[in-house]
Every structure is written in C-alpha cells, then in structure tokens.
Design a protein around this motif. Sequence first.
Motif, mmCIF file in Angstrom:
data_model
loop_
_atom_site.group_PDB
_atom_site.id
_atom_site.type_symbol
_atom_site.label_atom_id
_atom_site.label_comp_id
_atom_site.label_asym_id
_atom_site.label_seq_id
_atom_site.Cartn_x
_atom_site.Cartn_y
_atom_site.Cartn_z
ATOM 1 N N ILE A 88 0.692 -1.094 -0.038
ATOM 2 C CA ILE A 88 0.035 -0.010 0.129
ATOM 3 C C ILE A 88 0.959 1.085 -0.038
ATOM 4 C CG2 ILE A 88 -1.654 1.301 1.193
ATOM 5 C CD1 ILE A 88 -2.802 -1.414 0.202
ATOM 6 N N ALA A 89 0.724 2.038 -0.993
ATOM 7 C CA ALA A 89 1.576 3.222 -1.190
ATOM 8 C C ALA A 89 1.204 4.507 -0.137
ATOM 9 C CB ALA A 89 1.729 3.708 -2.458
ATOM 10 N N LEU A 90 2.107 4.828 0.766
ATOM 11 C CA LEU A 90 1.719 5.981 1.677
ATOM 12 C C LEU A 90 2.348 7.171 1.296
ATOM 13 C CD1 LEU A 90 0.096 6.704 4.288
ATOM 14 C CD2 LEU A 90 2.196 5.843 5.514
ATOM 15 N N VAL A 91 2.009 8.308 0.942
ATOM 16 C CA VAL A 91 2.770 9.460 0.520
ATOM 17 C C VAL A 91 3.301 10.224 1.773
ATOM 18 C CG1 VAL A 91 2.757 11.660 -0.806
ATOM 19 C CG2 VAL A 91 1.070 9.728 -1.390
ATOM 20 N N VAL A 92 4.496 10.419 1.691
ATOM 21 C CA VAL A 92 5.176 11.094 2.701
ATOM 22 C C VAL A 92 5.918 12.298 2.290
ATOM 23 C CG1 VAL A 92 5.279 8.807 3.938
ATOM 24 C CG2 VAL A 92 7.486 9.459 2.681
ATOM 25 N N LYS A 93 6.289 13.122 3.250
ATOM 26 C CA LYS A 93 7.084 14.096 2.990
ATOM 27 C C LYS A 93 8.585 13.885 2.953
ATOM 28 C CE LYS A 93 6.137 17.676 5.674
ATOM 29 N NZ LYS A 93 6.008 18.705 6.915
ATOM 30 N N ASP A 94 9.124 13.205 3.811
ATOM 31 C CA ASP A 94 10.580 12.831 3.577
ATOM 32 C C ASP A 94 10.658 11.615 4.019
ATOM 33 O OD1 ASP A 94 13.407 13.748 4.125
ATOM 34 O OD2 ASP A 94 13.027 12.837 5.822
ATOM 35 N N TYR A 95 11.544 10.767 3.247
ATOM 36 C CA TYR A 95 11.827 9.269 3.561
ATOM 37 C C TYR A 95 12.464 9.095 4.857
ATOM 38 C CZ TYR A 95 11.620 8.499 -1.581
ATOM 39 O OH TYR A 95 11.378 8.369 -2.984
ATOM 40 N N ASP A 96 13.451 9.750 5.390
ATOM 41 C CA ASP A 96 14.154 9.664 6.651
ATOM 42 C C ASP A 96 13.103 9.756 7.708
ATOM 43 O OD1 ASP A 96 16.619 8.580 5.649
ATOM 44 O OD2 ASP A 96 17.305 10.660 5.284
ATOM 45 N N ILE A 133 3.787 -1.578 3.695
ATOM 46 C CA ILE A 133 3.643 -0.260 3.303
ATOM 47 C C ILE A 133 4.881 0.393 2.730
ATOM 48 C CG2 ILE A 133 3.440 2.111 4.384
ATOM 49 C CD1 ILE A 133 1.917 0.849 6.533
ATOM 50 N N LEU A 134 4.436 0.808 1.385
ATOM 51 C CA LEU A 134 5.653 1.603 0.468
ATOM 52 C C LEU A 134 5.623 2.793 1.026
ATOM 53 C CD1 LEU A 134 7.732 1.552 -1.759
ATOM 54 C CD2 LEU A 134 5.860 2.113 -3.256
ATOM 55 N N LEU A 135 6.734 3.411 1.448
ATOM 56 C CA LEU A 135 6.801 4.987 1.910
ATOM 57 C C LEU A 135 7.187 5.781 0.495
ATOM 58 C CD1 LEU A 135 8.571 4.549 5.330
ATOM 59 C CD2 LEU A 135 6.118 4.886 4.939
ATOM 60 N N ALA A 136 6.167 6.556 -0.053
ATOM 61 C CA ALA A 136 6.354 7.098 -1.376
ATOM 62 C C ALA A 136 6.459 8.620 -1.161
ATOM 63 C CB ALA A 136 5.152 6.870 -2.167
ATOM 64 N N ARG A 137 7.854 9.173 -1.275
ATOM 65 C CA ARG A 137 7.780 10.603 -1.108
ATOM 66 C C ARG A 137 7.165 11.430 -2.243
ATOM 67 N NH1 ARG A 137 13.658 12.483 -2.327
ATOM 68 N NH2 ARG A 137 12.780 12.537 -4.278
ATOM 69 N N ALA A 138 6.529 12.261 -1.699
ATOM 70 C CA ALA A 138 5.578 13.284 -2.773
ATOM 71 C C ALA A 138 6.787 13.886 -3.957
ATOM 72 C CB ALA A 138 5.040 14.248 -2.226
ATOM 73 N N SER A 139 6.432 13.839 -5.009
ATOM 74 C CA SER A 139 7.138 14.248 -6.130
ATOM 75 C C SER A 139 6.881 15.615 -6.833
ATOM 76 C CB SER A 139 7.648 13.031 -6.991
ATOM 77 O OG SER A 139 6.377 12.854 -7.559
ATOM 78 N N ASN A 140 5.703 15.715 -6.540
ATOM 79 C CA ASN A 140 4.975 17.216 -7.121
ATOM 80 C C ASN A 140 4.136 17.726 -6.051
ATOM 81 O OD1 ASN A 140 2.430 16.045 -7.580
ATOM 82 N ND2 ASN A 140 3.414 14.867 -9.160
ATOM 83 N N PRO A 141 3.692 19.063 -6.314
ATOM 84 C CA PRO A 141 2.527 19.812 -5.291
ATOM 85 C C PRO A 141 1.298 18.932 -5.375
ATOM 86 C CG PRO A 141 3.784 21.290 -6.845
ATOM 87 C CD PRO A 141 4.207 19.949 -7.175
ATOM 88 N N GLU A 142 0.839 18.380 -6.384
ATOM 89 C CA GLU A 142 -0.460 17.810 -6.249
ATOM 90 C C GLU A 142 -0.266 16.477 -5.121
ATOM 91 O OE1 GLU A 142 -3.746 15.296 -8.655
ATOM 92 O OE2 GLU A 142 -1.970 15.912 -9.732
ATOM 93 N N GLN A 143 0.807 15.873 -5.340
ATOM 94 C CA GLN A 143 0.966 14.483 -4.235
ATOM 95 C C GLN A 143 1.048 15.261 -3.049
ATOM 96 O OE1 GLN A 143 4.195 12.128 -5.836
ATOM 97 N NE2 GLN A 143 2.938 11.704 -7.584
ATOM 98 N N GLU A 144 1.923 16.395 -2.721
ATOM 99 C CA GLU A 144 2.117 16.904 -1.443
ATOM 100 C C GLU A 144 1.092 17.284 -0.848
ATOM 101 O OE1 GLU A 144 5.023 19.975 -2.122
ATOM 102 O OE2 GLU A 144 6.359 19.003 -2.595
ATOM 103 N N SER A 145 -0.060 17.604 -1.736
ATOM 104 C CA SER A 145 -1.440 18.216 -1.046
ATOM 105 C C SER A 145 -2.137 17.068 -0.343
ATOM 106 C CB SER A 145 -2.382 18.604 -1.916
ATOM 107 O OG SER A 145 -2.650 17.916 -3.080
ATOM 108 N N PHE A 146 -1.805 15.707 -0.449
ATOM 109 C CA PHE A 146 -2.330 14.487 -0.121
ATOM 110 C C PHE A 146 -1.625 14.043 1.121
ATOM 111 C CE2 PHE A 146 -4.237 14.790 -4.080
ATOM 112 C CZ PHE A 146 -5.596 14.465 -3.989
ATOM 113 N N ILE A 147 -0.511 14.434 1.482
ATOM 114 C CA ILE A 147 0.350 13.843 2.575
ATOM 115 C C ILE A 147 -0.474 14.168 3.772
ATOM 116 C CG2 ILE A 147 2.373 14.209 4.074
ATOM 117 C CD1 ILE A 147 3.810 15.208 1.557
#
Length: 139
Positions: A7-15, A55-69
Amino acid sequence: MQSIVHIALVVKDYDEAIAFYTKKLNFNLVEDTYQPEQDKRWVVVSPPGSVGTTILLARASNPEQESFIGNQTGGRVFLFLNTDDFWRDYEEMVARGIEFVREPQERPYGTVAVFKDLYGNLWDLLQLKEDHPISKRMK
C-alpha cells in the motif's frame, strides 16, 4: 492466487517517515533502495511479525502529491493495524508518544482506538475478536 503486496503511503521525507515507523510504531524496515534513474528510494516497512501487505513509503514528487500528505482518505481512517494484544501495544504506543484521537472502545468486532501517524493520517489500532471473519483467515 493473488495478493496485495504494498500500500503506497505518500510522505514528505523518507528519513523522518522511516524514523516514525521504525521507532514509534516498532515496524521493520524491509527495504530501502536508492533508484538513481528516478532520484527516489524504494522504502518498504511492515509491522513486526507481519507476513502480508507492506507499506511503501512514497515521497511526494510534485505539489499535487504533497497536498495529499496526511490526508489520503479525506479524513477517514486510512490504515488498520491489527494486534494480538491490544493493551500491550496501546500502552507501548502511548509511551512512545503516539497521539490517539479516539480512546479505546469495545465494539462488536473487537477493541479499537484511533491514532495519527506523523503526518496526520488516521489509523485504527485494533484487536479483532476470535470469531471475526478476518481473524479466522489469519489462523
């Protein structure tokens, strides 16, 4: 046979996400592989003892994805962490600073409480009753 692997979970920062899931929730870091061709990492975590979906921690790669964090499901509970000992895990999570937004309750299906992850996504911590259909599948 088919199964859901990640399951992909959009995150701000991997670490910071790895630190939260491994130190606060006691998850295992399954994989952390840099992918230079895409300048991203493939980061996978799972609860201790879990043999199912990760869970796949997927860093947001654009503003649209960032809005879903922190709000991937519009404010609904997003993920459900089942345990074999609710009170053990609840007390450990509280001691590690996990914020519970709904206190433990007994429900017809089991014991449940709602907590937030580091970005605000809502999770159920639950211990399903032994006669629950999911509990029967896990045996």
